[in-house]
Design a protein around this motif. Structure first.
Motif, PDB file in Angstrom:
ATOM      1  N   SER A   6     -20.310  -6.440  22.933  1.00  0.00           N
ATOM      2  CA  SER A   6     -20.382  -7.265  21.858  1.00  0.00           C
ATOM      3  C   SER A   6     -21.637  -7.958  21.848  1.00  0.00           C
ATOM      4  CB  SER A   6     -19.291  -8.253  21.846  1.00  0.00           C
ATOM      5  OG  SER A   6     -18.010  -7.186  21.795  1.00  0.00           O
ATOM      6  N   VAL A   7     -22.254  -7.792  20.620  1.00  0.00           N
ATOM      7  CA  VAL A   7     -23.677  -8.623  20.452  1.00  0.00           C
ATOM      8  C   VAL A   7     -23.286  -9.782  19.658  1.00  0.00           C
ATOM      9  CG1 VAL A   7     -25.998  -8.559  19.838  1.00  0.00           C
ATOM     10  CG2 VAL A   7     -24.894  -6.519  20.856  1.00  0.00           C
ATOM     11  N   ILE A   8     -23.413 -11.033  20.162  1.00  0.00           N
ATOM     12  CA  ILE A   8     -23.091 -12.351  19.172  1.00  0.00           C
ATOM     13  C   ILE A   8     -24.378 -12.535  18.424  1.00  0.00           C
ATOM     14  CG2 ILE A   8     -22.648 -14.682  19.110  1.00  0.00           C
ATOM     15  CD1 ILE A   8     -20.913 -14.267  21.657  1.00  0.00           C
ATOM     16  N   VAL A   9     -24.309 -12.696  17.137  1.00  0.00           N
ATOM     17  CA  VAL A   9     -25.286 -13.333  16.447  1.00  0.00           C
ATOM     18  C   VAL A   9     -24.943 -14.466  15.719  1.00  0.00           C
ATOM     19  CG1 VAL A   9     -26.969 -12.738  14.362  1.00  0.00           C
ATOM     20  CG2 VAL A   9     -26.464 -11.146  15.969  1.00  0.00           C
ATOM     21  N   GLN A  28     -30.645  -0.161  18.899  1.00  0.00           N
ATOM     22  CA  GLN A  28     -30.521   0.030  20.220  1.00  0.00           C
ATOM     23  C   GLN A  28     -29.829   1.647  20.425  1.00  0.00           C
ATOM     24  OE1 GLN A  28     -31.032  -1.963  22.799  1.00  0.00           O
ATOM     25  NE2 GLN A  28     -32.350  -2.961  21.265  1.00  0.00           N
ATOM     26  N   GLN A  29     -30.489   2.060  21.659  1.00  0.00           N
ATOM     27  CA  GLN A  29     -29.968   3.437  21.969  1.00  0.00           C
ATOM     28  C   GLN A  29     -29.092   3.135  23.390  1.00  0.00           C
ATOM     29  OE1 GLN A  29     -33.660   5.946  22.304  1.00  0.00           O
ATOM     30  NE2 GLN A  29     -34.284   5.013  20.361  1.00  0.00           N
ATOM     31  N   CYS A  30     -27.856   3.441  23.304  1.00  0.00           N
ATOM     32  CA  CYS A  30     -26.995   2.947  24.331  1.00  0.00           C
ATOM     33  C   CYS A  30     -25.942   4.049  24.366  1.00  0.00           C
ATOM     34  CB  CYS A  30     -26.458   1.717  24.258  1.00  0.00           C
ATOM     35  SG  CYS A  30     -25.692   0.830  25.841  1.00  0.00           S
ATOM     36  N   LYS A 103     -33.026  -1.689  25.396  1.00  0.00           N
ATOM     37  CA  LYS A 103     -32.541  -3.170  26.428  1.00  0.00           C
ATOM     38  C   LYS A 103     -30.911  -3.119  26.709  1.00  0.00           C
ATOM     39  CE  LYS A 103     -31.256  -7.923  25.187  1.00  0.00           C
ATOM     40  NZ  LYS A 103     -29.999  -7.963  25.774  1.00  0.00           N
ATOM     41  N   LEU A 104     -30.299  -2.720  25.701  1.00  0.00           N
ATOM     42  CA  LEU A 104     -28.648  -2.457  26.084  1.00  0.00           C
ATOM     43  C   LEU A 104     -28.519  -1.648  27.070  1.00  0.00           C
ATOM     44  CD1 LEU A 104     -26.899  -3.060  22.549  1.00  0.00           C
ATOM     45  CD2 LEU A 104     -27.338  -4.901  24.462  1.00  0.00           C
ATOM     46  N   GLU A 105     -28.975  -0.441  26.900  1.00  0.00           N
ATOM     47  CA  GLU A 105     -28.905   0.618  27.997  1.00  0.00           C
ATOM     48  C   GLU A 105     -29.406   0.193  29.340  1.00  0.00           C
ATOM     49  OE1 GLU A 105     -27.970   4.462  29.296  1.00  0.00           O
ATOM     50  OE2 GLU A 105     -27.441   3.400  27.663  1.00  0.00           O
ATOM     51  N   THR A 169     -31.947 -12.424  26.188  1.00  0.00           N
ATOM     52  CA  THR A 169     -32.290 -11.316  26.747  1.00  0.00           C
ATOM     53  C   THR A 169     -31.207 -10.919  27.681  1.00  0.00           C
ATOM     54  OG1 THR A 169     -33.132 -12.362  29.141  1.00  0.00           O
ATOM     55  CG2 THR A 169     -34.537 -12.654  26.826  1.00  0.00           C
ATOM     56  N   SER A 170     -30.115 -11.359  27.655  1.00  0.00           N
ATOM     57  CA  SER A 170     -29.080 -11.358  28.757  1.00  0.00           C
ATOM     58  C   SER A 170     -27.975 -10.327  28.367  1.00  0.00           C
ATOM     59  CB  SER A 170     -28.457 -12.361  29.195  1.00  0.00           C
ATOM     60  OG  SER A 170     -29.623 -13.418  29.898  1.00  0.00           O
ATOM     61  N   MET A 171     -27.172  -9.774  29.358  1.00  0.00           N
ATOM     62  CA  MET A 171     -25.811  -9.379  29.050  1.00  0.00           C
ATOM     63  C   MET A 171     -24.980  -9.889  30.446  1.00  0.00           C
ATOM     64  SD  MET A 171     -24.580  -5.323  28.623  1.00  0.00           S
ATOM     65  CE  MET A 171     -25.717  -5.021  27.565  1.00  0.00           C
ATOM     66  N   TYR A 172     -23.847 -10.243  29.855  1.00  0.00           N
ATOM     67  CA  TYR A 172     -22.761 -10.866  30.892  1.00  0.00           C
ATOM     68  C   TYR A 172     -21.622 -10.296  30.789  1.00  0.00           C
ATOM     69  CZ  TYR A 172     -22.276 -14.439  27.142  1.00  0.00           C
ATOM     70  OH  TYR A 172     -21.980 -15.209  26.087  1.00  0.00           O
ATOM     71  N   ARG A 173     -20.976 -10.473  31.709  1.00  0.00           N
ATOM     72  CA  ARG A 173     -19.405 -10.039  31.737  1.00  0.00           C
ATOM     73  C   ARG A 173     -18.342 -11.143  31.127  1.00  0.00           C
ATOM     74  NH1 ARG A 173     -18.851  -5.850  35.374  1.00  0.00           N
ATOM     75  NH2 ARG A 173     -20.625  -5.720  36.858  1.00  0.00           N
ATOM     76  N   THR A 174     -17.724 -10.472  30.051  1.00  0.00           N
ATOM     77  CA  THR A 174     -16.864 -11.187  29.225  1.00  0.00           C
ATOM     78  C   THR A 174     -15.619 -12.017  29.962  1.00  0.00           C
ATOM     79  OG1 THR A 174     -17.136  -9.507  27.341  1.00  0.00           O
ATOM     80  CG2 THR A 174     -15.324 -11.141  27.108  1.00  0.00           C
TER      81      THR A 174
END
Length: 334
Positions: A6-9, A28-30, A103-105, A169-174
Motif C-alpha cells: 500500500s502506498v500512502i499519498v 513502478q514495476q513490481c 523502487k518498490l521492487e 523513500t521507505s517501505m515498512y511492515r504494516t
C-alpha cells in the motif's frame, strides 16, 4: 490481508504536483501488486479534481479518500495507514516524486527475504522546483546495508535538518506499525506533535533491523514554503516546538538519555528563543521558558544572554534593530 504493498499519498493543496507524484508511483514495476491510498484533505484548490481523475482512470489501483473536512496532516496520514490493505506500506508526499521505477521492487524483495527487517529505505535527492535541478541529500549515517535499529534511536530523536530515515523513500511492515499504534495512540495521533514520520521511523528502528539501499529513488521537493520550512518566525517557532516535544516524548518513553540528547534540547531551546527574538513576540519568549522547564533543559550561556536581552524591552528593541542592520548589509554585499 493480501501479499501486496500500500502506498500512502496524503495531499492538501498540491494541484500543481500531485499528478507528478501519482505518475511516479504508477510507473513502478513490481512483482507483487500494489495499491495507492490517497488521503485528499479537503483542499481549497483543484487537488481533489486531479485525484478524482486519476482514481477514475486507475480504479483497480487507486483508492481515494476524499475528506469532507480538513483533518490535518497527522490524522489524514494515520487514517490512510489504517485503511491500507497491504502487508507493506510505502508513502510519497503530494509534492515529491519517485525517480526509480524499481523502487518498490527493490524494497519488497528485501522485506520478503529478511523477516528481521522492519523498514527498508534509500538515498534521496533534493529537487529545486524553480531551477528543476537536483542535488544529493547530503551526509548519511548508513554505511552498511543492514543496521540494528536500536543503534539509530538516539540519532532519530536528535535529527534536525536531514532526517536519518526519509520516510518517503521507505517501505515498512504494516503489522509492526499498527501494533505500536494500538498500544500508544497518543504517540502517533497527538495533534500537538509536529510530524507523522518521526514516530514511525523510531518505532520501526526500535522493533527490528533497518535496511538501506544507497540508490537515490526520491526527489524531495524544495522551493516553496512548507510547514517545516517557513520564513515566518512565529510559524517556525510552533513547528520546532511541536517536533521537539515529540522528541522529548520519545526520549522519556524509551529512556533515551545521553549527553547528545541533552545538547539537542539545549539547542532546541536556543532555536525557539531566536524565533521569539526575531518575531519580537514576548508570548513566544515566555513559551520558550515553559518548554525549558518541561524538558528539564540546563540553560547554556548563549541562551542566558538571549533571555537577558528579551527581559528588557528597550534592550530587545535595540538588539533587534542592530541585527536587522547587519542582515541588510549582508544582503547588500552579496
Amino acid at each position: 490481508m493480501e501479499n501486496k504493498i500500500s502506498v500512502i499519498v496524503a495531499t492538501y493543496n498540491q494541484e500543481d504536483t500531485i499528478g507528478r507524484t501519482l505518475d511516479s508511483i504508477l510507473m513502478q514495476q513490481c512483482h507483487v501488486p500494489y495499491e495507492i491510498v490517497i488521503g485528499e484533505d479537503c483542499s481549497t484548490d483543484s487537488t481533489r479534481t486531479v485525484c478524482q481523475e486519476y482514481a477514475k482512470k486507475h480504479p483497480d489501483v487507486i483508492r481515494l479518500f476524499a475528506n469532507q473536512k480538513n483533518k490535518g496532516l497527522i490524522d489524514n496520514y494515520f487514517d490512510c495507514l489504517l485503511a491500507c490493505e497491504g502487508q507493506y506500506i510505502a508513502e510519497c508526499a503530494g509534492d515529491d516524486f519517485w525517480t526509480d521505477p524499481l523502487k518498490l521492487e527493490k524494497e519488497v524483495t528485501i522485506l520478503e527475504e529478511h523477516p528481521e527487517v522492519t523498514l527498508v529505505h534509500t538515498d534521496w535527492c533534493r529537487y529545486n522546483e524553480r531551477s528543476k535541478t537536483t542535488v544529493k541529500s547530503g551526509k548519511t549515517t548508513f554505511t552498511d546495508p543492514m543496521t540494528d535499529g536500536k543503534q539509530l534511536l538516539e540519532a532519530i530523536i536528535i535529527q534536525t535538518r536531514i532526517p536519518v530515515i526519509h520516510l518517503c523513500t521507505s517501505m515498512y511492515r504494516t503489522d509492526v506499525v499498527r501494533k505500536a499504534l494500538e498500544e500508544d495512540e497518543q504517540m502517533f495521533r497527538n495533534e500537538d506533535f509536529g510530524c507523522e514520520d518521526l514516530q514511525v521511523t523510531f518505532v520501526m528502528a526500535y522493533q527490528g533491523t533497518i535496511a538501506y539501499i544507497p540508490d537515490c529513488t526520491l526527489n524531495y521537493s524544495q522551493g516553496e514554503e512548507t510547514i517545516s520550512s517557513s520564513n515566518d518566525d512565529e510559524k517556525q517557532f510552533q513547528f520546532v516546538r511541536r517536533v521537539s516535544a515529540q522528541s522529548y516524548y520519545l526520549s522519556q518513553k524509551y529512556h533515551i538519555h545521553s549527553a547528545a540528547v541533552d545538547a539537542y534540547f539545549q539547542q532546541r531551546i536556543f532555536a525557539l528563543g531566536m524565533h521569539a527574538f526575531r518575531s519580537h513576540n514576548a508570548l513566544l519568549s515566555q513559551e520558550t521558558r515553559i518548554c525549558e522547564k518541561l524538558w528539564n533543559v540546563q540553560r547554556t550561556p548563549k541562551t542566558k544572554f538571549l533571555f537577558f536581552i528579551m527581559n528588557y524591552q528597550g534592550l530587545w528593541n535595540l538588539a533587534l534593530a542592530f541585527r536587522n542592520v547587519i542582515v541588510s548589509l549582508k544582503k547588500l554585499f552579496r
